[in-house]
Design an enzyme around this catalytic site. Structure first.
Site, PDB file in Angstrom:
ATOM      1  N   VAL A  82       0.865  -1.178   0.000  1.00 44.96           N
ATOM      2  CA  VAL A  82       0.000   0.000   0.000  1.00 44.96           C
ATOM      3  C   VAL A  82       0.901   1.228   0.000  1.00 44.96           C
ATOM      4  CG1 VAL A  82      -1.955   1.139   1.102  1.00 44.96           C
ATOM      5  CG2 VAL A  82      -1.620  -1.328   1.395  1.00 44.96           C
ATOM      6  N   HIS A 125      -6.672   7.898   2.164  1.00 49.23           N
ATOM      7  CA  HIS A 125      -7.093   6.537   1.794  1.00 49.23           C
ATOM      8  C   HIS A 125      -6.068   5.500   2.273  1.00 49.23           C
ATOM      9  CE1 HIS A 125      -8.487   3.509  -1.381  1.00 49.23           C
ATOM     10  NE2 HIS A 125      -9.460   3.648  -0.487  1.00 49.23           N
TER      11      HIS A 125
HETATM   12  N1  LIG Z   1      -3.925   2.320  -3.391  1.00 44.29           N
HETATM   13  C1  LIG Z   1      -3.709   0.987  -3.117  1.00 44.29           C
HETATM   14  C2  LIG Z   1      -4.743   0.066  -3.040  1.00 44.29           C
HETATM   15  N2  LIG Z   1      -6.037   0.466  -3.244  1.00 44.29           N
HETATM   16  C3  LIG Z   1      -7.112  -0.464  -3.506  1.00 44.29           C
HETATM   17  C4  LIG Z   1      -7.687  -1.095  -2.223  1.00 44.29           C
HETATM   18  O1  LIG Z   1      -6.785  -2.053  -1.665  1.00 44.29           O
HETATM   19  C5  LIG Z   1      -9.010  -1.814  -2.532  1.00 44.29           C
HETATM   20  O2  LIG Z   1      -8.758  -2.824  -3.495  1.00 44.29           O
HETATM   21  C6  LIG Z   1     -10.064  -0.847  -3.050  1.00 44.29           C
HETATM   22  O3  LIG Z   1     -10.203   0.203  -2.108  1.00 44.29           O
HETATM   23  C7  LIG Z   1     -11.407  -1.542  -3.270  1.00 44.29           C
HETATM   24  O4  LIG Z   1     -11.833  -2.178  -2.080  1.00 44.29           O
HETATM   25  N3  LIG Z   1      -4.493  -1.225  -2.764  1.00 44.29           N
HETATM   26  C8  LIG Z   1      -3.205  -1.658  -2.564  1.00 44.29           C
HETATM   27  O5  LIG Z   1      -2.983  -2.849  -2.309  1.00 44.29           O
HETATM   28  N4  LIG Z   1      -2.185  -0.757  -2.647  1.00 44.29           N
HETATM   29  C9  LIG Z   1      -2.378   0.544  -2.909  1.00 44.29           C
HETATM   30  O6  LIG Z   1      -1.398   1.338  -2.971  1.00 44.29           O
HETATM   31  C1  LIG Z   2      -3.274   3.931  -0.841  1.00 46.27           C
HETATM   32  C2  LIG Z   2      -4.162   4.347  -1.941  1.00 46.27           C
HETATM   33  O1  LIG Z   2      -5.303   3.932  -2.077  1.00 46.27           O
HETATM   34  C3  LIG Z   2      -3.638   5.438  -2.799  1.00 46.27           C
HETATM   35  O2  LIG Z   2      -3.009   4.867  -3.921  1.00 46.27           O
HETATM   36  C4  LIG Z   2      -4.771   6.334  -3.274  1.00 46.27           C
HETATM   37  O3  LIG Z   2      -4.146   7.471  -3.772  1.00 46.27           O
HETATM   38  P1  LIG Z   2      -4.791   8.888  -3.424  1.00 46.27           P
HETATM   39  O4  LIG Z   2      -4.761   9.011  -1.897  1.00 46.27           O
HETATM   40  O5  LIG Z   2      -3.881   9.885  -4.101  1.00 46.27           O
HETATM   41  O6  LIG Z   2      -6.196   8.884  -3.978  1.00 46.27           O
END
Ligand SMILES: Nc1c(NC[C@H](O)[C@H](O)[C@H](O)CO)[nH]c(=O)[nH]c1=O
Ligand SMILES: CC(=O)[C@@H](O)COP(=O)(O)O
Length: 158
Positions: free
Chosen positions: A90, A97
């Site tokens: 992540v 988020h």
């Molecule tokens: N931004 C990242 C995400 N975002 C997606 C979420 O994990 C999830 O799939 C979505 O919110 C729908 O439920 N996931 C990661 O693994 N790494 C990221 O950087």
């Molecule tokens: C960790 C996340 O979901 C991230 O990639 C989302 O990016 P943002 O905070 O710029 O919308």
């Protein structure tokens, strides 16, 4: 100790339990696939190095790290699965988020382990940027997937 003072590949392999008949599930997030594929490779290689058999290692993909919890639960509920390794990355974006995902996944994975009374390992990187992620997925700080796999093995020997 912060990762920049400790290589994730370094661990004691003394007195590890026999895992030749143990079954492992590895649940892998598809987000940041370049990173998570390296983490998976590290985890897989470590399990095989210490005696796990390929047929006893089940890989399941999930869309993102937020889904690791449910994926881990679906695997942990199987009586044949001895341990679950969750692999994800992540990366901080512009908004909060990141915080919500990281908190949900950490707590969720913890709860699955407690619910099913078996090791469910948090092999999730939570870096500020891609460089930090790559440094912990086979770069200068080692591979978090290796750390996650050896953690699963050590917990099975508790
Ligand atoms: N931004 C990242 C995400 N975002 C997606 C979420 O994990 C999830 O799939 C979505 O919110 C729908 O439920 N996931 C990661 O693994 N790494 C990221 O950087
Ligand atoms: C960790 C996340 O979901 C991230 O990639 C989302 O990016 P943002 O905070 O710029 O919308």
């Amino acid at each position: 100790m912060a990762t920049d003072q400790k290589n994730l590949n370094e661990y004691s392999d003394k007195n590890l339990v026999d895992i030749s008949d143990r079954q492992f599930a590895i649940v892998v997030s598809e987000w940041n696939e370049e990173v998570t594929s390296s983490l998976f490779e590290g985890a897989m290689a470590t399990l095989l190095k210490h005696g796990a058999t390929p047929d006893n290692i089940i890989r399941k993909n999930v869309p993102g790290s937020f889904e690791l919890t449910l994926g881990a639960q679906w695997m942990a509920q199987k009586a044949t699965v001895d341990a679950v390794i969750c692999i994800g990355c992540v990366i901080q974006g512009e908004t909060r988020h990141f915080d919500f995902i990281c908190d949900a996944v950490a707590q969720g994975i913890t709860n699955v382990g407690l619910k099913f009374n078996k090791p469910v390992i948090f092999g999730v990187l939570t870096p500020d940027n891609q460089q930090q992620a790559l440094e912990r997925a086979g770069g200068k700080h080692g591979n978090k997937g290796i750390e996650a796999a050896i953690t699963a093995i050590k917990m099975l020997g508790f």
